[in-house]
Design a protein around this motif. Structure first.
Motif, PDB file in Angstrom:
ATOM      1  N   ILE A 230       0.851  -1.189   0.000  1.00 17.79           N
ATOM      2  CA  ILE A 230       0.000   0.000   0.000  1.00 17.79           C
ATOM      3  C   ILE A 230       0.885   1.237   0.000  1.00 17.79           C
ATOM      4  O   ILE A 230       1.833   1.335   0.781  1.00 17.79           O
ATOM      5  N   SER A 231       0.573   2.171  -0.869  1.00 16.47           N
ATOM      6  CA  SER A 231       1.305   3.442  -0.886  1.00 16.47           C
ATOM      7  C   SER A 231       0.325   4.577  -1.130  1.00 16.47           C
ATOM      8  O   SER A 231      -0.729   4.388  -1.741  1.00 16.47           O
ATOM      9  N   SER A 232       0.678   5.755  -0.645  1.00 14.99           N
ATOM     10  CA  SER A 232      -0.218   6.893  -0.794  1.00 14.99           C
ATOM     11  C   SER A 232       0.558   8.194  -0.718  1.00 14.99           C
ATOM     12  O   SER A 232       1.589   8.288  -0.043  1.00 14.99           O
ATOM     13  N   THR A 233       0.046   9.196  -1.401  1.00  9.17           N
ATOM     14  CA  THR A 233       0.605  10.536  -1.335  1.00  9.17           C
ATOM     15  C   THR A 233      -0.530  11.548  -1.372  1.00  9.17           C
ATOM     16  O   THR A 233      -1.610  11.252  -1.885  1.00  9.17           O
ATOM     17  N   GLY A 234      -0.287  12.713  -0.798  1.00  9.13           N
ATOM     18  CA  GLY A 234      -1.329  13.729  -0.789  1.00  9.13           C
ATOM     19  C   GLY A 234      -1.121  14.711   0.343  1.00  9.13           C
ATOM     20  O   GLY A 234      -0.057  14.760   0.963  1.00  9.13           O
ATOM     21  N   GLY A 235      -2.154  15.484   0.621  1.00 10.81           N
ATOM     22  CA  GLY A 235      -2.063  16.470   1.679  1.00 10.81           C
ATOM     23  C   GLY A 235      -3.102  17.555   1.492  1.00 10.81           C
ATOM     24  O   GLY A 235      -4.101  17.379   0.794  1.00 10.81           O
ATOM     25  N   ILE A 236      -2.872  18.690   2.150  1.00 13.44           N
ATOM     26  CA  ILE A 236      -3.751  19.845   2.004  1.00 13.44           C
ATOM     27  C   ILE A 236      -3.122  20.750   0.960  1.00 13.44           C
ATOM     28  O   ILE A 236      -2.209  21.522   1.249  1.00 13.44           O
ATOM     29  N   TYR A 237      -3.602  20.639  -0.262  1.00 11.92           N
ATOM     30  CA  TYR A 237      -2.998  21.357  -1.378  1.00 11.92           C
ATOM     31  C   TYR A 237      -3.717  22.661  -1.701  1.00 11.92           C
ATOM     32  O   TYR A 237      -3.107  23.602  -2.193  1.00 11.92           O
ATOM     33  N   VAL A 238      -5.017  22.722  -1.461  1.00 10.29           N
ATOM     34  CA  VAL A 238      -5.812  23.859  -1.911  1.00 10.29           C
ATOM     35  C   VAL A 238      -6.548  24.541  -0.757  1.00 10.29           C
ATOM     36  O   VAL A 238      -6.459  25.763  -0.592  1.00 10.29           O
ATOM     37  N   GLN A 239      -7.243  23.773   0.048  1.00 11.88           N
ATOM     38  CA  GLN A 239      -8.144  24.339   1.064  1.00 11.88           C
ATOM     39  C   GLN A 239      -7.402  24.548   2.392  1.00 11.88           C
ATOM     40  O   GLN A 239      -7.643  23.853   3.376  1.00 11.88           O
ATOM     41  N   LYS A 240      -6.527  25.538   2.401  1.00 13.00           N
ATOM     42  CA  LYS A 240      -5.642  25.753   3.540  1.00 13.00           C
ATOM     43  C   LYS A 240      -6.143  26.821   4.521  1.00 13.00           C
ATOM     44  O   LYS A 240      -5.498  27.074   5.532  1.00 13.00           O
ATOM     45  N   GLU A 241      -7.298  27.401   4.255  1.00 10.79           N
ATOM     46  CA  GLU A 241      -7.732  28.559   5.029  1.00 10.79           C
ATOM     47  C   GLU A 241      -8.421  28.205   6.347  1.00 10.79           C
ATOM     48  O   GLU A 241      -8.578  29.068   7.218  1.00 10.79           O
ATOM     49  N   GLY A 242      -8.850  26.945   6.537  1.00 10.55           N
ATOM     50  CA  GLY A 242      -9.623  26.588   7.720  1.00 10.55           C
ATOM     51  C   GLY A 242      -8.868  25.717   8.707  1.00 10.55           C
ATOM     52  O   GLY A 242      -7.664  25.479   8.582  1.00 10.55           O
ATOM     53  N   LYS A 243      -9.599  25.220   9.703  1.00  6.54           N
ATOM     54  CA  LYS A 243      -9.015  24.402  10.761  1.00  6.54           C
ATOM     55  C   LYS A 243      -8.789  22.950  10.355  1.00  6.54           C
ATOM     56  O   LYS A 243      -8.028  22.235  11.002  1.00  6.54           O
ATOM     57  N   SER A 244      -9.469  22.514   9.322  1.00  5.28           N
ATOM     58  CA  SER A 244      -9.426  21.107   8.943  1.00  5.28           C
ATOM     59  C   SER A 244      -7.991  20.611   8.763  1.00  5.28           C
ATOM     60  O   SER A 244      -7.150  21.310   8.196  1.00  5.28           O
ATOM     61  N   ASN A 245      -7.727  19.388   9.246  1.00  3.62           N
ATOM     62  CA  ASN A 245      -6.392  18.813   9.062  1.00  3.62           C
ATOM     63  C   ASN A 245      -6.414  17.505   8.269  1.00  3.62           C
ATOM     64  O   ASN A 245      -5.450  16.748   8.284  1.00  3.62           O
ATOM     65  N   ILE A 246      -7.526  17.233   7.579  1.00  2.00           N
ATOM     66  CA  ILE A 246      -7.569  16.065   6.704  1.00  2.00           C
ATOM     67  C   ILE A 246      -7.161  16.477   5.291  1.00  2.00           C
ATOM     68  O   ILE A 246      -7.314  17.633   4.896  1.00  2.00           O
ATOM     69  N   ALA A 247      -6.636  15.519   4.516  1.00  2.00           N
ATOM     70  CA  ALA A 247      -6.147  15.815   3.172  1.00  2.00           C
ATOM     71  C   ALA A 247      -7.287  16.219   2.247  1.00  2.00           C
ATOM     72  O   ALA A 247      -8.327  15.559   2.204  1.00  2.00           O
TER      73      ALA A 247
ATOM     74  N   THR B  15     -10.972  -1.390   6.149  1.00  2.00           N
ATOM     75  CA  THR B  15     -10.642  -0.236   6.991  1.00  2.00           C
ATOM     76  C   THR B  15      -9.138  -0.102   7.166  1.00  2.00           C
ATOM     77  O   THR B  15      -8.563   0.974   6.952  1.00  2.00           O
ATOM     78  N   ALA B  16      -8.489  -1.185   7.588  1.00  2.00           N
ATOM     79  CA  ALA B  16      -7.052  -1.137   7.865  1.00  2.00           C
ATOM     80  C   ALA B  16      -6.254  -0.753   6.628  1.00  2.00           C
ATOM     81  O   ALA B  16      -5.249  -0.035   6.724  1.00  2.00           O
ATOM     82  N   SER B  17      -6.676  -1.201   5.464  1.00  2.00           N
ATOM     83  CA  SER B  17      -5.975  -0.835   4.238  1.00  2.00           C
ATOM     84  C   SER B  17      -6.015   0.674   4.019  1.00  2.00           C
ATOM     85  O   SER B  17      -5.014   1.291   3.615  1.00  2.00           O
ATOM     86  N   CYS B  18      -7.175   1.284   4.305  1.00  2.00           N
ATOM     87  CA  CYS B  18      -7.281   2.748   4.176  1.00  2.00           C
ATOM     88  C   CYS B  18      -6.450   3.455   5.242  1.00  2.00           C
ATOM     89  O   CYS B  18      -5.817   4.486   4.966  1.00  2.00           O
ATOM     90  N   LEU B  19      -6.422   2.905   6.454  1.00  2.00           N
ATOM     91  CA  LEU B  19      -5.603   3.496   7.513  1.00  2.00           C
ATOM     92  C   LEU B  19      -4.119   3.381   7.177  1.00  2.00           C
ATOM     93  O   LEU B  19      -3.334   4.306   7.448  1.00  2.00           O
ATOM     94  N   LEU B  20      -3.728   2.264   6.594  1.00  2.00           N
ATOM     95  CA  LEU B  20      -2.341   2.090   6.180  1.00  2.00           C
ATOM     96  C   LEU B  20      -1.972   3.060   5.061  1.00  2.00           C
ATOM     97  O   LEU B  20      -0.833   3.544   4.989  1.00  2.00           O
ATOM     98  N   ALA B  21      -2.935   3.360   4.195  1.00  2.00           N
ATOM     99  CA  ALA B  21      -2.691   4.368   3.164  1.00  2.00           C
ATOM    100  C   ALA B  21      -2.415   5.723   3.804  1.00  2.00           C
ATOM    101  O   ALA B  21      -1.514   6.455   3.379  1.00  2.00           O
ATOM    102  N   ASN B  22      -3.171   6.050   4.844  1.00  2.00           N
ATOM    103  CA  ASN B  22      -2.926   7.321   5.546  1.00  2.00           C
ATOM    104  C   ASN B  22      -1.539   7.348   6.192  1.00  2.00           C
ATOM    105  O   ASN B  22      -0.852   8.368   6.183  1.00  2.00           O
ATOM    106  N   ILE B  23      -1.127   6.198   6.763  1.00  2.00           N
ATOM    107  CA  ILE B  23       0.210   6.124   7.365  1.00  2.00           C
ATOM    108  C   ILE B  23       1.284   6.250   6.290  1.00  2.00           C
ATOM    109  O   ILE B  23       2.302   6.926   6.475  1.00  2.00           O
ATOM    110  N   SER B  24       1.049   5.624   5.140  1.00  3.56           N
ATOM    111  CA  SER B  24       1.989   5.734   4.026  1.00  3.56           C
ATOM    112  C   SER B  24       2.126   7.186   3.574  1.00  3.56           C
ATOM    113  O   SER B  24       3.246   7.665   3.318  1.00  3.56           O
ATOM    114  N   MET B  25       1.016   7.898   3.480  1.00  7.91           N
ATOM    115  CA  MET B  25       1.063   9.308   3.112  1.00  7.91           C
ATOM    116  C   MET B  25       1.841  10.108   4.155  1.00  7.91           C
ATOM    117  O   MET B  25       2.645  10.982   3.814  1.00  7.91           O
TER     118      MET B  25
END
Length: 461
Positions: free
Chosen positions: A271-288, A410-420
């Motif tokens: 499992i591999s993943s990349t990403g982040g907060i690229y556009v919506q940086k103005e608020g409190k949210s900390n999800i990608a 679920t765990a596969s998605c969580l592992l993707a988040n850890i990979s990111m």
């Protein structure tokens, strides 16, 4: 054979009934009329908790004896609604502490509709109290919670159905059987999954006093205690990694679980993943707001992409999965499916399958006063999911969305988040419960709990 569209009314009368009978068998159908009503409790009376419970009330004689929520206002409204809808017309007992609810009531079923960070503890405690459990997705906040939930279900021999109801969605069941399993796609070597909904809450509300009707300490539970800045219900809590798992854990799990079910896939090899907060940086949210993930299998890749900004790649399928085979392509979503064969000269022709609604059979779907309104397209799927859950309880078998399958997705998605987070691919060993050759990643499989809460141990449930 010409291109055609399934007639929805004919499909309702024929396919839905045959799907239900196939999935449940005669015993499952009988279990919707047991000798006495099943004793049921709901923990978490928000949007989807109520929606799940009301679908259960529609398909089986149940006695909803108790409700639990940390929001007294929401709890009272839910109790009034349940009293109107259940056959006894009785108002359930109300609780602010789920452990007290479990201690004071002998229950057959517990439905859990709380935020992600509460799923593990409540599921395990309900199982230990002797109940079968219907729990929303994603099943856990970290991988070890999921391992403990599976261990508890097996140790105490309880049925746990996960709310990944795409496996009970009539048009997707039909597509799996008559397109995927029938071989119309040929060899499938690529799956694309996506979500382009603008669903990421991203405001900057000020800190404020906690209202008297909300037990914010209990709401937070084992998670980090954020400063209170408004009711966390519906979308606000999901915008923080302290409580949820991002759009990856909210939306990818549905589509990845559907792909795994359609193609009979187990754990990904890598499992591999990349990403982040690229556009919506103005608020409190900390999800990608932007994320790409790759789930690798032998001879097959499953790829996920989400953006909470911009336009969808395919406006007809903004939240969907696409199966690519050498003979054809299947586009699938919660609303429809389209099969497109490769080339024009083959035997296969295009197929379109629409979502099934049951508004005539269940008119309360339309008039239900929940806020926000129920997902009408998901109501038939949730009802079928509940029937499958009941059948598994009666037969002592595994339901279609068994806790172990929910854990893998679920765990596969969580592992993707850890990979990111770490910036490298991960290989998870479910037998050893570790990320192979990566102690740093393995340490992230278990999140720290806020005192006095104790993280569940899969070896000691």
């Amino acid at each position: 054979m010409s291109d055609f569209t399934f007639n929805r009314r004919r499909f309702l009368k024929g396919a839905t009934a045959s799907i239900a009978l196939t999935a449940l068998g005669a015993q499952g159908m009988n279990f919707t009329n047991p000798p006495k009503p099943l004793r049921v409790a709901l923990i978490g009376t928000g949007w989807y908790g109520k929606s799940d419970l009301l679908r259960l009330i529609q398909v089986a004689p149940v006695n909803v004896v108790a409700l639990c929520d940390v929001d007294k206002n929401m709890l009272e409204k839910a109790a009034e609604l349940v009293s109107q809808r259940q056959q006894s017309k009785k108002k359930p007992k109300l609780y602010g502490d789920y452990k007290k609810l479990l201690a004071e009531n002998k229950l057959d079923i517990v439905v859990i509709g709380t935020p992600d960070h509460w799923h593990a503890l409540q599921t395990i405690d309900a199982i230990k109290a002797g109940a079968h459990v219907y729990v929303q997705k994603p099943i856990s906040k970290d991988v070890m919670e999921g391992e403990a939930m599976v261990a508890a279900a097996r140790k105490y021999n309880k049925v746990v159905q996960v709310g990944t109801q795409r496996k009970s969605t009539p048009h997707l069941i039909d597509a799996k059987k008559n397109i995927v399993d029938a071989g119309l796609l040929g060899k499938i070597s690529h799956v694309e999954m996506c979500c382009y909904f603008h669903m990421r809450a991203n405001g900057n509300p000020p800190e404020q006093p906690v209202p008297a009707f909300l037990d914010y300490e209990m709401w937070t539970g084992p998670a980090p205690l954020r400063p209170y800045d408004g009711l966390p219900h519906v979308r606000w809590w999901r915008t923080f990694m302290e409580y949820g798992n991002g759009i990856m854990g909210d939306m990818c799990i549905h589509m990845f679980d559907t792909a795994r079910w359609m193609l009979n896939l187990g754990w990904p090899k890598k499992i591999s993943s990349t990403g982040g907060i690229y556009v919506q940086k103005e608020g409190k949210s900390n999800i990608a707001d932007t994320q790409y993930a790759l789930f690798e299998y032998d001879g097959l890749n499953c790829v996920w992409q989400h953006r909470s900004w911009g336009a969808p790649a395919n406006p007809e399928y903004p939240w969907s999965l696409t199966l690519y085979g050498d003979k054809g392509t299947l586009f699938a979503s919660t609303m429809q499916c389209d099969f497109v064969p490769v080339g024009e000269g083959g035997e296969s022709k295009k197929v379109h399958i629409d979502v099934v609604y049951e508004k005539e059979k269940y008119p309360e779907d339309v008039t239900e006063p929940t806020e926000p309104k129920i997902e009408l397209n998901a109501a038939p799927a949730t009802r079928l999911h509940m029937r499958d859950f009941l059948a598994a309880i009666e037969k002592g078998s595994r339901p279609v969305a068994d806790i172990e399958e929910g854990h893998i997705s679920t765990a596969s998605c969580l592992l993707a988040n850890i990979s990111m987070q770490l910036g490298r691919p991960l290989v998870y060993d479910p037998k050893k419960r570790e990320v192979v050759g990566d102690p740093e990643a393995t340490a992230l499989l278990k999140k720290p709990y806020r005192q006095p809460y104790v993280h569940p141990d899969p070896n000691q449930v």
